[in-house]
Write a protein that holds these residues in place. Sequence first.
Motif, mmCIF file in Angstrom:
data_model
loop_
_atom_site.group_PDB
_atom_site.id
_atom_site.type_symbol
_atom_site.label_atom_id
_atom_site.label_comp_id
_atom_site.label_asym_id
_atom_site.label_seq_id
_atom_site.Cartn_x
_atom_site.Cartn_y
_atom_site.Cartn_z
ATOM 1 N N LEU A 1 0.839 -1.201 0.000
ATOM 2 C CA LEU A 1 0.000 0.000 0.000
ATOM 3 C C LEU A 1 0.874 1.251 0.000
ATOM 4 O O LEU A 1 0.947 2.002 0.969
ATOM 5 C CB LEU A 1 -0.946 -0.023 1.205
ATOM 6 C CG LEU A 1 -1.855 -1.253 1.300
ATOM 7 C CD1 LEU A 1 -2.802 -1.113 2.483
ATOM 8 C CD2 LEU A 1 -2.636 -1.463 0.001
ATOM 9 N N GLN A 2 1.519 1.472 -1.109
ATOM 10 C CA GLN A 2 2.486 2.552 -1.229
ATOM 11 C C GLN A 2 1.819 3.910 -1.446
ATOM 12 O O GLN A 2 0.725 4.007 -2.002
ATOM 13 C CB GLN A 2 3.438 2.271 -2.398
ATOM 14 C CG GLN A 2 4.294 1.034 -2.225
ATOM 15 C CD GLN A 2 5.147 0.749 -3.439
ATOM 16 O OE1 GLN A 2 4.866 1.223 -4.540
ATOM 17 N NE2 GLN A 2 6.206 -0.026 -3.252
ATOM 18 N N SER A 3 2.536 4.958 -1.039
ATOM 19 C CA SER A 3 2.104 6.317 -1.331
ATOM 20 C C SER A 3 2.095 6.520 -2.839
ATOM 21 O O SER A 3 2.999 6.065 -3.546
ATOM 22 C CB SER A 3 3.069 7.312 -0.675
ATOM 23 O OG SER A 3 2.711 8.636 -1.002
ATOM 24 N N GLY A 4 1.077 7.190 -3.328
ATOM 25 C CA GLY A 4 0.940 7.367 -4.768
ATOM 26 C C GLY A 4 0.152 6.251 -5.422
ATOM 27 O O GLY A 4 -0.281 6.373 -6.568
ATOM 28 N N PHE A 5 -0.024 5.174 -4.688
ATOM 29 C CA PHE A 5 -0.866 4.074 -5.155
ATOM 30 C C PHE A 5 -2.124 3.962 -4.303
ATOM 31 O O PHE A 5 -3.247 4.055 -4.800
ATOM 32 C CB PHE A 5 -0.107 2.746 -5.118
ATOM 33 C CG PHE A 5 -0.952 1.544 -5.442
ATOM 34 C CD1 PHE A 5 -1.305 1.260 -6.748
ATOM 35 C CD2 PHE A 5 -1.411 0.702 -4.425
ATOM 36 C CE1 PHE A 5 -2.116 0.162 -7.049
ATOM 37 C CE2 PHE A 5 -2.211 -0.397 -4.712
ATOM 38 C CZ PHE A 5 -2.562 -0.670 -6.026
ATOM 39 N N ALA A 6 -1.931 3.776 -2.993
ATOM 40 C CA ALA A 6 -3.062 3.558 -2.089
ATOM 41 C C ALA A 6 -3.456 4.800 -1.300
ATOM 42 O O ALA A 6 -4.572 4.881 -0.797
ATOM 43 C CB ALA A 6 -2.737 2.421 -1.123
ATOM 44 N N TYR A 7 -2.550 5.747 -1.176
ATOM 45 C CA TYR A 7 -2.833 6.975 -0.416
ATOM 46 C C TYR A 7 -1.859 8.055 -0.879
ATOM 47 O O TYR A 7 -0.987 7.814 -1.727
ATOM 48 C CB TYR A 7 -2.696 6.736 1.095
ATOM 49 C CG TYR A 7 -1.271 6.537 1.555
ATOM 50 C CD1 TYR A 7 -0.551 7.596 2.108
ATOM 51 C CD2 TYR A 7 -0.628 5.315 1.403
ATOM 52 C CE1 TYR A 7 0.768 7.430 2.514
ATOM 53 C CE2 TYR A 7 0.679 5.141 1.806
ATOM 54 C CZ TYR A 7 1.384 6.209 2.361
ATOM 55 O OH TYR A 7 2.682 6.035 2.751
ATOM 56 N N GLY A 8 -2.005 9.256 -0.323
ATOM 57 C CA GLY A 8 -1.110 10.353 -0.679
ATOM 58 C C GLY A 8 -1.478 10.965 -2.023
ATOM 59 O O GLY A 8 -2.561 10.733 -2.566
ATOM 60 N N ASP A 9 -0.568 11.752 -2.575
ATOM 61 C CA ASP A 9 -0.806 12.412 -3.858
ATOM 62 C C ASP A 9 -1.083 11.385 -4.949
ATOM 63 O O ASP A 9 -0.272 10.485 -5.187
ATOM 64 C CB ASP A 9 0.398 13.273 -4.250
ATOM 65 C CG ASP A 9 0.586 14.472 -3.339
ATOM 66 O OD1 ASP A 9 -0.404 14.853 -2.674
ATOM 67 O OD2 ASP A 9 1.700 15.022 -3.286
ATOM 68 N N LEU B 1 -7.787 5.467 5.112
ATOM 69 C CA LEU B 1 -6.713 6.212 4.475
ATOM 70 C C LEU B 1 -6.657 5.930 2.977
ATOM 71 O O LEU B 1 -6.339 6.816 2.175
ATOM 72 C CB LEU B 1 -5.371 5.860 5.125
ATOM 73 C CG LEU B 1 -4.150 6.626 4.621
ATOM 74 C CD1 LEU B 1 -4.266 8.114 4.929
ATOM 75 C CD2 LEU B 1 -2.874 6.053 5.211
ATOM 76 N N CYS B 2 -6.980 4.695 2.612
ATOM 77 C CA CYS B 2 -6.933 4.287 1.200
ATOM 78 C C CYS B 2 -8.251 4.549 0.475
ATOM 79 O O CYS B 2 -8.430 4.088 -0.654
ATOM 80 C CB CYS B 2 -6.573 2.812 1.100
ATOM 81 S SG CYS B 2 -4.941 2.413 1.779
ATOM 82 N N LYS B 3 -9.168 5.256 1.148
ATOM 83 C CA LYS B 3 -10.478 5.590 0.564
ATOM 84 C C LYS B 3 -11.295 4.339 0.232
ATOM 85 O O LYS B 3 -12.111 4.327 -0.689
ATOM 86 C CB LYS B 3 -10.326 6.475 -0.672
ATOM 87 C CG LYS B 3 -9.602 7.789 -0.407
ATOM 88 C CD LYS B 3 -9.494 8.621 -1.685
ATOM 89 C CE LYS B 3 -8.812 9.953 -1.426
ATOM 90 N NZ LYS B 3 -7.395 9.798 -1.024
ATOM 91 N N MET B 4 -11.052 3.280 0.991
ATOM 92 C CA MET B 4 -11.815 2.052 0.861
ATOM 93 C C MET B 4 -12.917 2.044 1.923
ATOM 94 O O MET B 4 -12.913 2.864 2.844
ATOM 95 C CB MET B 4 -10.908 0.833 1.053
ATOM 96 C CG MET B 4 -9.719 0.777 0.122
ATOM 97 S SD MET B 4 -8.571 -0.562 0.527
ATOM 98 C CE MET B 4 -9.479 -1.981 -0.091
ATOM 99 N N ARG B 5 -13.819 1.104 1.788
ATOM 100 C CA ARG B 5 -14.853 0.923 2.804
ATOM 101 C C ARG B 5 -14.500 -0.290 3.645
ATOM 102 O O ARG B 5 -14.291 -1.384 3.120
ATOM 103 C CB ARG B 5 -16.222 0.719 2.158
ATOM 104 C CG ARG B 5 -17.330 0.468 3.181
ATOM 105 C CD ARG B 5 -18.688 0.373 2.546
ATOM 106 N NE ARG B 5 -19.723 0.247 3.572
ATOM 107 C CZ ARG B 5 -21.035 0.197 3.313
ATOM 108 N NH1 ARG B 5 -21.459 0.289 2.062
ATOM 109 N NH2 ARG B 5 -21.900 0.082 4.298
#
Length: 200
Positions: free
Chosen positions: A84-92, A138-142
């Motif tokens: 769950l890397q930044s730019g993939f799962a969360y962050g910009d 954080l990953c915008k999942m439910r």
Amino acid sequence: MARVLLYYAHPGHRHSHVNKEMFRAAQKVDGITIVDMYAEYPRHDIRVEREQERLLDHDVILFQHPLFWYSTPGLVKDWIDLTLQSGFAYGDNGDKLKGKILMQAITAAGPEDAYTTDGYQHFPLRTFLTPMEQTANLCKMRYASPYSLYSALKAPGAGEVAPHVSGYVSLLEALRDDRYDFDAAPDVVSYATLPLKVEA
């Protein structure tokens, strides 16, 4: 139909009382993808790109595991840290998992009344799962209510394994067929409280 991805994580699979039977039954359910994490990654050498592709290809991500020291088995945590890397799962621009479902199917050794403020575990079961729930947020999942079995070590002698496994199969089929009512689910779901949609 929903695309269901089941990650099975049990470092002591051959000694399992319940998870082994759940996993065996899950393998007979058509139309879902199953990954035996400890068989695939015995040295924890996780192939990140492959795992990210799996996530992108599915709608529901379900982790099946025993509750280990109030958390997931270590390989699941390693998988989260790496995949769950930044730019993939969360962050910009990290919205690749937005709208997907994250769920757990867990077994707990203690009885249900242990997981209360007055019980010897001192907290409800959902409290121990907060890190996974916040990961989903954080990953915008439910994050969906976990499918759980209390007193798992005593389940074989209490006749609880068969109905729990049957309920697990019903859960997987309902997730696959879009018949699972996420909004109607209690905080912790069991085989007796599966919130299935009524077919017209």
